[in-house]
Design an enzyme around this catalytic site. Structure first.
Site, mmCIF file in Angstrom:
data_model
loop_
_atom_site.group_PDB
_atom_site.id
_atom_site.type_symbol
_atom_site.label_atom_id
_atom_site.label_comp_id
_atom_site.label_asym_id
_atom_site.label_seq_id
_atom_site.Cartn_x
_atom_site.Cartn_y
_atom_site.Cartn_z
ATOM 1 N N GLU A 3 0.224 -1.518 0.148
ATOM 2 C CA GLU A 3 -0.829 -0.140 -0.195
ATOM 3 C C GLU A 3 0.771 1.760 -0.029
ATOM 4 O OE1 GLU A 3 -2.470 -0.557 2.799
ATOM 5 O OE2 GLU A 3 -3.883 -1.615 1.908
ATOM 6 N N GLU B 128 -5.099 -8.620 -0.565
ATOM 7 C CA GLU B 128 -5.877 -8.344 0.722
ATOM 8 C C GLU B 128 -7.754 -8.567 0.568
ATOM 9 O OE1 GLU B 128 -4.822 -5.034 3.954
ATOM 10 O OE2 GLU B 128 -2.571 -5.418 3.489
HETATM 11 O O1 AHR Z 1 -5.325 -5.904 7.102
HETATM 12 C C1 AHR Z 1 -5.093 -4.339 7.967
HETATM 13 C C2 AHR Z 1 -4.230 -3.255 7.190
HETATM 14 O O2 AHR Z 1 -5.190 -3.429 6.295
HETATM 15 C C3 AHR Z 1 -2.573 -3.997 6.771
HETATM 16 O O3 AHR Z 1 -1.781 -3.753 8.050
HETATM 17 C C4 AHR Z 1 -3.096 -3.017 4.870
HETATM 18 O O4 AHR Z 1 -2.191 -3.229 4.369
HETATM 19 C C5 AHR Z 1 -3.988 -2.536 5.374
HETATM 20 O O5 AHR Z 1 -4.313 -1.252 5.221
#
Ligand code: AHR
Length: 513
Positions: free
Chosen positions: A173, A292
């Site tokens: 990110e 994610e």
């Molecule tokens: O999964 C929780 C968080 O969400 C992670 O650390 C990040 O990559 C995202 O913003």
């Protein structure tokens, strides 16, 4: 009762589902590692401190690949501090989650845990506070056989054979201002390209994922992917996508419709990646790593709250308790991933234990399945094969999804969401047909008639539904099976024709073999 018709054909194929689509994620965050997968002194812990009650649930869940060690955490992580004798490892401040990181568990322990679980490791390198130098050293430590300082250090630490980690994420990110040393797309793209180049020189067999946007709602979305891929196209196989679904608005119909925005997101990123390829007259296709995804909104925290809480070790943060309705939206996301199997080759449920997770634990006590455990476990079990292109003829509804985390307009119209969201898989093993279905109507059962060409002569080997009149029902240590799949009745088979009825607001799986 509402009605839907589905037409599919064994030969109308979207693509082979990659086994890596059923991945998950372990971050040094809250109680995911400590008190999650690792708790020396727990009655079920083995000699390495790995909780075997959690291990058994992980095996049942069925993740195939595991991302580690972050997440936001990785952007400040010094991987060298997580290897070697535990007593020499430093305690560090983790600026991602305002916690203390004791470094009792690191890369080698993670690899051992993955091997024990039968899961492929996926490692992320720090491209926040660090750069290509740390990344190439980490790769040499992990994958180089021996005879160099870093690889011999691994051997000295007790891991004689190289870990052979194939899949690497180039940071996390990096577009997000919350990230340690976030970057512009040009800054990140250059850095990722150079890191990737060196990593590949050391081990040409690796696969690399560049960071896409941290959400479709980011103001820089689209331009970010374009610029990053213009830099990295020749050195990466994947671009990442992240999505967390929410029901902030308390609008369940819109919540259940919002996985359709994941479909749009995937298709948009494919278009951008292919436009970069087109400009180069390249036949290379960048694949998508949806590394994610989940439902997450109740336990989001601002930095001010975290600061007030000090710097605890493994605090109980982001411990989202999942409801029945969360499991339905989650099931919709599973279907979106399967239906894009041609381009989404890797995906990671974020995360695995305690932190926005399908598995919860008590310190020294029990471990249990959250509601979202079920659609994931069933997707992993019944999603192995070829995703089929199904024509779904279903009544639809319009919704407006609200995402306050958006950087532009916070309202996303969703037009004509079909009440029936469906994925059809030609099973690689049984040669049969698996259907995963979401009835998004909150009050009406859905009568479904499927014409499954090429699947005559089959019989029903599994038929389950996840349904609860109370959409706010949850599982807990005291009632771990409050929400669990039950038998789906009333299925009729006649040649290639399948008829069944889905309860209102339900996720169902039918397997014919
Ligand atoms: O999964 C929780 C968080 O969400 C992670 O650390 C990040 O990559 C995202 O913003």
């Amino acid at each position: 009762m509402i009605k839907a018709k589905v037409l599919l054909d064994r030969d109308f194929d979207i693509g082979a589902v990659d086994d890596r689509l059923f991945g998950a994620f372990i971050e040094h965050l809250g109680r995911c590692v400590y008190e999650g997968i690792y708790e020396p002194g727990h009655p079920t812990a083995d000699k390495q401190g790995f909780r075997q009650d959690v291990m058994a649930l992980v095996r049942e869940l069925g993740p195939t690949i595991m991302r580690y060690p972050g997440g936001n955490f990785v952007s400040g992580y010094n991987w060298e501090e997580g290897v070697g004798p535990v007593e020499d490892r430093p305690v560090r401040l983790d600026l991602a989650w305002f916690s203390k990181e004791p470094n009792l568990f690191g890369t080698n322990e993670f690899i051992d845990w993955c091997r024990m679980a039968g899961i492929e490791p996926m490692l992320a390198v720090n491209l926040g506070t660090r750069d290509g130098d740390a990344a190439r050293n980490m790769l040499e430590y992990c994958n180089f056989p021996g005879g160099t300082a870093w690889s011999d250090l691994r051997r000295k630490h007790g891991w004689e054979k190289p870990h052979g980690v194939k899949f690497w994420c180039l940071g996390n990110e990096m577009d997000g201002p919350w990230q340690m040393e976030s970057k512009t797309a040009d800054e990140y793209g250059r850095r990722a390209y150079e890191a990737a180049k060196m990593m590949r020189w050391i081990d040409p067999s690796i696969e690399l994922a560049a960071c896409g946007s941290s959400a479709r709602s980011m103001a820089t979305y689209g331009q970010w992917e374009q610029t990053v891929l213009e830099h990295t196209f020749d050195q990466v196989e994947y671009i990442s996508l992240h999505t967390y679904l929410n029901n902030y608005a308390g609008d369940t119909a819109a919540f259940l419709a919002c996985p359709d925005l994941m479909d749009t997101f995937i298709e948009e990123v494919v278009a951008i990646a292919d436009s970069v390829a087109a400009k180069r007259r390249s036949s290379k296709r960048i694949m998508l790593s949806f590394d994610e995804w989940n439902v997450w909104y109740r336990t989001r925290r601002d930095r001010a709250t975290r600061v007030k809480e000090g710097w605890p070790v493994a605090p109980p943060i982001l411990e989202e308790i999942y409801t029945m309705e969360d499991a339905l939206a989650f099931g919709g996301a599973c279907i979106s991933l399967l239906n894009h199997a041609d381009r989404v080759k890797t995906a990671c449920l974020a995360q695995l234990v305690n932190v926005i997770a399908p598995i919860m634990t008590e310190k020294g006590g029990a471990a249990w399945r959250q509601t979202i455990f079920w659609p994931f476990a069933q997707m992993s079990r019944f999603g192995r094969g070829h995703a089929l292109r199904a024509k779904v003829d279903s009544p639809t509804y319009d919704a407006t999804y609200y995402d306050p985390r958006g950087k532009q307009d916070n309202y996303y119209p969703i037009a004509a969401a079909p009440y029936l969201k469906l994925s059809a898989i030609a099973d690689r093993g049984t040669k049969g047909l698996n259907l995963m279905m979401l009835n998004r109507h909150l009050t009406e059962p859905l009568s479904v008639e499927v014409m499954a060409r090429g699947f005559s002569g089959k019989s029903v080997v599994a038929a389950m539904t996840l349904h609860d009149k109370d959409l706010q029902a949850v599982n807990s240590a005291a009632a771990p099976d409050r929400v669990a799949p039950r038998k789906l009745g009333r299925i009729s088979l006649d040649g290639e024709r399948i008829k069944l009825t889905l309860p209102p607001a339900s996720w169902s799986v039918v397997s014919l073999a």
